[in-house]
Motif scaffolding. Structure first.
Motif, PDB file in Angstrom:
ATOM      1  N   LEU A  53       3.451   5.865  -2.679  1.00 21.68           N
ATOM      2  CA  LEU A  53       4.705   6.522  -3.039  1.00 21.68           C
ATOM      3  C   LEU A  53       4.785   6.755  -4.535  1.00 21.68           C
ATOM      4  N   SER A  54       4.399   5.767  -5.306  1.00 21.62           N
ATOM      5  CA  SER A  54       4.422   5.910  -6.763  1.00 21.62           C
ATOM      6  C   SER A  54       3.486   7.021  -7.225  1.00 21.62           C
ATOM      7  N   GLN A  55       2.292   7.089  -6.634  1.00 18.12           N
ATOM      8  CA  GLN A  55       1.319   8.116  -7.018  1.00 18.12           C
ATOM      9  C   GLN A  55       1.815   9.518  -6.686  1.00 18.12           C
ATOM     10  N   ILE A  56       2.336   9.692  -5.465  1.00 16.01           N
ATOM     11  CA  ILE A  56       2.726  11.040  -5.053  1.00 16.01           C
ATOM     12  C   ILE A  56       3.990  11.488  -5.778  1.00 16.01           C
ATOM     13  N   GLU A  57       4.867  10.566  -6.139  1.00 13.16           N
ATOM     14  CA  GLU A  57       6.047  10.941  -6.920  1.00 13.16           C
ATOM     15  C   GLU A  57       5.636  11.486  -8.286  1.00 13.16           C
ATOM     16  N   LYS A  58       4.657  10.853  -8.913  1.00 12.71           N
ATOM     17  CA  LYS A  58       4.171  11.342 -10.206  1.00 12.71           C
ATOM     18  C   LYS A  58       3.538  12.726 -10.066  1.00 12.71           C
TER      19      LYS A  58
ATOM     20  N   VAL B  16       0.840  -1.210   0.000  1.00 10.79           N
ATOM     21  CA  VAL B  16       0.000   0.000   0.000  1.00 10.79           C
ATOM     22  C   VAL B  16       0.870   1.253   0.000  1.00 10.79           C
ATOM     23  N   SER B  17       1.888   1.283   0.869  1.00 11.81           N
ATOM     24  CA  SER B  17       2.783   2.436   0.939  1.00 11.81           C
ATOM     25  C   SER B  17       3.547   2.618  -0.370  1.00 11.81           C
TER      26      SER B  17
ATOM     27  N   MET C 295       8.130  -1.100   6.522  1.00 11.02           N
ATOM     28  CA  MET C 295       7.318  -2.307   6.389  1.00 11.02           C
ATOM     29  C   MET C 295       8.085  -3.428   5.680  1.00 11.02           C
ATOM     30  N   ARG C 296       8.945  -3.060   4.735  1.00 10.97           N
ATOM     31  CA  ARG C 296       9.784  -4.085   4.099  1.00 10.97           C
ATOM     32  C   ARG C 296      10.733  -4.710   5.121  1.00 10.97           C
ATOM     33  N   SER C 297      11.309  -3.864   5.960  1.00  8.60           N
ATOM     34  CA  SER C 297      12.203  -4.361   6.995  1.00  8.60           C
ATOM     35  C   SER C 297      11.461  -5.247   7.991  1.00  8.60           C
TER      36      SER C 297
ATOM     37  N   ALA D 158       8.477  11.652   1.295  1.00 10.32           N
ATOM     38  CA  ALA D 158       9.464  11.031   2.189  1.00 10.32           C
ATOM     39  C   ALA D 158       8.780  10.126   3.214  1.00 10.32           C
ATOM     40  N   GLU D 159       7.588  10.525   3.674  1.00 13.50           N
ATOM     41  CA  GLU D 159       6.863   9.698   4.642  1.00 13.50           C
ATOM     42  C   GLU D 159       6.481   8.351   4.051  1.00 13.50           C
ATOM     43  N   HIS D 160       5.954   8.355   2.813  1.00 16.25           N
ATOM     44  CA  HIS D 160       5.572   7.093   2.175  1.00 16.25           C
ATOM     45  C   HIS D 160       6.803   6.230   1.890  1.00 16.25           C
ATOM     46  N   ALA D 161       7.902   6.865   1.520  1.00 16.66           N
ATOM     47  CA  ALA D 161       9.136   6.111   1.293  1.00 16.66           C
ATOM     48  C   ALA D 161       9.619   5.471   2.596  1.00 16.66           C
TER      49      ALA D 161
END
Length: 308
Positions: free
Chosen positions: A33-38, A28-29, A267-269, A258-261
């Motif tokens: 992240l992909s959406q907000i970067e665009k 989800v994050s 969450m990956r960790s 930066a928050e989504h990243a």
């Protein structure tokens, strides 16, 4: 031994469920992240254009306006002092405003702690008295942090959406500019985590007000001319606040990216740690089961030998 095996099985099942949750949150994050970067890339085009227009207009009479003293502007037209001169002109700094951007929740790794630690260090280094600064918080974590320490919190805003729009944060932007115009503080710094890449962010404290990053030399090599209607002052009264608002909104967009990243990385960790723990527990379970089997075989063999 049977109870120990059951305990290990319960831990494995619980950890698997936790890993599934963190993996879903990571996905989800990552999507956010992909959406907000665009969206941030598209917004940057707008921001650069507004800056270009303002810089071009500032090459004329605004250069004199920005260099004028406070007493000069006090004797001038009051309608222009608030909307134009106050946004450009440096004035004696009696109080500094800090607009601090954090998240509304946790599960974002060191995202919030990085901003808050750097903020407290800035206050310690630059100010001797609490009367020298005023805090504005975007995000519940920052607001609660400042309240708990008794800092002067003049404004707080919670609930910024994951993909913010300008209409949504218009209240924040307008409030900051209005407080500056009204003399609540004499300069405004926006403090947040700047998005470098998915794995990296860096604390940034940018001076947003008064506007001081306009370089009239940037328009020296351009031949662009604007048709101004009705007049330059009226256009500047509209465009300059809009430019100030674009700077603050751009910082909010950057901080949210930066928050989504940070959330994706955290969450990956967490998912990787869950998988490592499951592997360790599985090994422990197999060893315990093998020990139980060995014990049973030993007891059977011992019993058969005793009967002979």
């Amino acid at each position: 031994m049977a109870e120990s095996l059951m305990d290990i099985k319960r831990k494995i099942a619980s950890t698997k469920k936790t890993g599934q949750i963190t993996q879903a949150m990571q996905m989800v994050s990552g999507a956010k992240l992909s959406q907000i970067e665009k969206r941030a890339k598209k917004y940057q085009i707008y921001s650069d254009k507004v800056r270009q227009i303002v810089t071009h207009l500032a090459a004329g009479q605004l250069l004199e306006l920005a260099n004028a003293t406070e007493s000069d502007t006090d004797s001038g037209d009051k309608s222009q002092v608030i909307s134009v001169a106050s946004l450009l002109q440096k004035r004696p700094v009696k109080k500094t405003g800090y607009l601090v951007i954090t998240s509304d929740r946790g599960l974002v790794g060191s995202y919030n702690s990085t901003v808050l630690k750097a903020m407290m260090q800035m206050i310690k280094d630059d100010h001797e008295s609490p009367d020298d600064y005023v805090m504005m918080a975007i995000g519940g974590v920052g607001a609660d942090f400042f309240k708990a320490r008794g800092l002067n919190l003049a404004y707080e805003y919670r609930g910024v959406s994951d993909i913010p729009t300008f209409n949504e944060v218009r209240e924040i932007v307008k409030t900051a500019v209005t407080m500056f115009d009204n003399g609540v503080f004499d300069e405004l710094y926006v403090c947040y985590n700047h998005h470098v890449n998915t794995l990296t962010s860096a604390f940034r404290a940018e001076k947003m007000l008064p506007i001081s990053d306009l370089d009239v030399s940037e328009v020296a090599d351009t031949n662009v001319e604007y048709l101004i209607e009705p007049d330059l002052d009226s256009v500047l009264e509209s465009v300059l606040p809009q430019y100030a608002e674009s700077l603050i909104f751009g910082a909010i967009m950057d901080a949210k990216t930066a928050e989504h990243a940070a959330s994706t990385t955290a969450m990956r960790s967490a998912t990787d740690n869950a998988n490592d723990l499951i592997s360790h527990l599985s090994t422990q379970y197999n060893r315990a089961r093998q020990a139980a089997i060995t014990t049973e075989i030993t007891e059977i063999v011992g019993g058969a030998a005793a009967l002979e």
